[in-house]
Scaffold this motif. Structure first.
Motif, short mmCIF file in Angstrom:
data_model
loop_
_atom_site.label_atom_id
_atom_site.label_comp_id
_atom_site.label_asym_id
_atom_site.label_seq_id
_atom_site.Cartn_x
_atom_site.Cartn_y
_atom_site.Cartn_z
N VAL A 238 0.84 -1.21 0.00
CA VAL A 238 0.00 0.00 0.00
C VAL A 238 0.87 1.25 0.00
O VAL A 238 0.65 2.18 -0.79
N ASP A 241 2.72 1.70 -3.39
CA ASP A 241 1.85 2.15 -4.47
C ASP A 241 1.36 3.58 -4.25
O ASP A 241 1.24 4.36 -5.20
N ALA A 242 1.06 3.90 -2.98
CA ALA A 242 0.55 5.24 -2.68
C ALA A 242 1.61 6.31 -2.93
O ALA A 242 1.33 7.37 -3.50
N ALA A 312 -5.11 0.41 3.53
CA ALA A 312 -5.66 0.18 2.20
C ALA A 312 -6.79 1.16 1.89
O ALA A 312 -6.94 1.61 0.75
N GLY A 315 -5.20 4.24 1.00
CA GLY A 315 -4.61 4.06 -0.32
C GLY A 315 -5.63 4.27 -1.42
O GLY A 315 -5.35 4.91 -2.44
N ILE A 316 -6.84 3.75 -1.22
CA ILE A 316 -7.91 3.98 -2.18
C ILE A 316 -8.23 5.46 -2.29
O ILE A 316 -8.41 6.01 -3.38
N GLY A 323 -8.18 3.97 -7.37
CA GLY A 323 -8.11 3.08 -6.23
C GLY A 323 -9.27 2.12 -6.16
O GLY A 323 -9.16 1.02 -5.61
N MET A 330 -5.08 -1.47 -5.10
CA MET A 330 -5.53 -0.96 -3.81
C MET A 330 -6.82 -1.64 -3.36
O MET A 330 -6.97 -2.03 -2.19
N TYR A 333 -6.05 -5.06 -2.07
CA TYR A 333 -5.47 -5.07 -0.74
C TYR A 333 -6.56 -4.98 0.33
O TYR A 333 -6.52 -5.67 1.35
N TRP A 334 -7.53 -4.12 0.11
CA TRP A 334 -8.61 -3.96 1.09
C TRP A 334 -9.48 -5.21 1.14
O TRP A 334 -9.77 -5.74 2.21
#
Length: 364
Positions: A238, A241-242, A312, A315-316, A323, A330, A333-334
């Motif tokens: 996360v 990527d973020a 996550a 992150g979205i 996201g 993302m 991940y969630w």
């Protein structure tokens, strides 16, 4: 392994990723935590947690291709199997020739494993006849064996007495599985398992009949530690990527990473990452040194599963519409980690246990 592999594998929901299992086999990863005398790589739960973290950074919930066999198979047999059981099963697990699922939860039970335990094993000549039903058995439809918990004595003073562990051949006559549709970990099937007059021979009982619950504690602690490692690896992903998106995505004429709100989100994720890492290594160190770690394993599982969910979700938010898109990771991940606030034990029950350890009355 690239993150794109996970997106590709989960497009076909319910298709078990045998190709990923085979990659782990070729690399020898199924031998982690198994003594070299049985064909394994050796190592302790700390080494396993490092591996689990790194795999989860790319594959998130697809770590479950490896994890159940590791803790339900290798850890259980290595901890309380007979010498014959170790010789029979550990080399097969290390070689990638044996997949293991776990059958503890029942449809009416959830976290209340013992209170809801209705699966019953009755003595017969040369073994046991088992009837009952389990649910949320990860990978049971492709497993070779199921680590199964069943009651073998109904006349007991305490409900954790009279329960027995079986290493049940998953393709035995009378065993049927059904895939359960679900939110995350879509290519790692979760199943309901029905057992109708299933015969299990005596040599596939693990440990002493009727005394399974206390035997299970090392396995359960190992599972919680690996869950913490899985969550940490996904927090790594996360954050990675973020930060990348914040540096490259522009809005209002500048990178969004220049906006204070985005910077605060990333700072929070990085802080949760560090907290989870410290707790993971401490707990794994305790178990590796045969020190009591049940409370710490529960705390780790609780804080890690909540941290990865918050991370996550932020992150979205950072990626905005992308996201939410299945074109990025993302949302995966969630989805893959929302279950970990519920399983293998709900975070509410973990908090009850922690409070009780300080002398507060039992709340359930």
């Amino acid at each position: 392994m690239p993150k794109s592999l996970a997106r590709e594998l989960e497009r076909d929901e319910g298709h078990y990723p045998f190709e990923l299992w085979d990659r782990f086999t070729d690399a020898g990863f199924h031998g982690l935590g198994i003594d070299e005398e049985y064909g394994g790589l050796g190592g302790d739960v700390l080494m396993q947690s490092i591996f689990a973290r790194e795999v989860s950074r790319s594959l998130a919930g697809l770590l479950l291709v490896w994890m159940p066999t590791s803790f339900a198979g290798a850890k259980s047999i290595g901890s309380y199997g007979t010498p014959e059981q170790k010789r029979d099963f550990l080399p097969k697990i290390a070689a990638g020739d044996c997949r293991v699922s776990i059958g503890f939860t029942e449809p009416g039970g959830g976290t209340d494993v013992l209170g809801a335990l209705r699966t019953f094993a009755e003595r017969t000549e040369g073994g046991w006849i088992i009837n009952g039903e389990k649910t949320w058995c990860t990978g049971a439809h492709v497993a070779d064996y199921i680590l199964l918990l069943a009651r073998t004595d109904k006349n007991v003073e305490k409900r954790h007495h009279g329960v027995t562990l079986f290493f049940l051949p998953a393709k035995s006559r009378g065993v049927s599985t059904r895939l359960l549709p679900k939110l995350g970990m879509r290519s790692i099937g979760s199943c309901s398992v029905t057992l109708q007059d299933v015969f299990v021979p005596d040599h596939l009982v693990l440990g002493e009949p009727g005394c399974a619950w206390y035997m299970l504690l090392p396995t359960l602690n190992n599972e919680r530690i690996l869950v913490g490692a899985q969550c940490l690896g996904t927090i790594d992903a996360v954050l990675e990527d973020a930060v990348d998106y914040a540096k490259t995505r522009k809005a209002f004429g500048r990178p969004i990473g220049q906006f204070q709100a985005i910077q605060h989100y990333i700072a929070d994720i990085a802080t949760w990452q560090q907290q989870t890492e410290l707790m993971l290594h401490y707990t794994a160190w305790l178990q590796s040194n045969n020190m009591p770690c049940g409370q710490q394993a529960n705390m780790l599982k609780m804080m890690a599963s909540e941290a990865v969910g918050r991370a996550a979700d932020l992150g979205i938010q950072i990626l905005g519409g992308m996201g939410y898109s299945a074109e990025t990771d993302m949302q995966r991940y969630w989805r893959d980690h929302r279950i970990l606030r519920i399983s293998p034990i709900s975070n509410e029950m973990v908090r009850n246990s922690i409070a009780e350890s300080f002398g507060l009355p039992r709340s359930f």
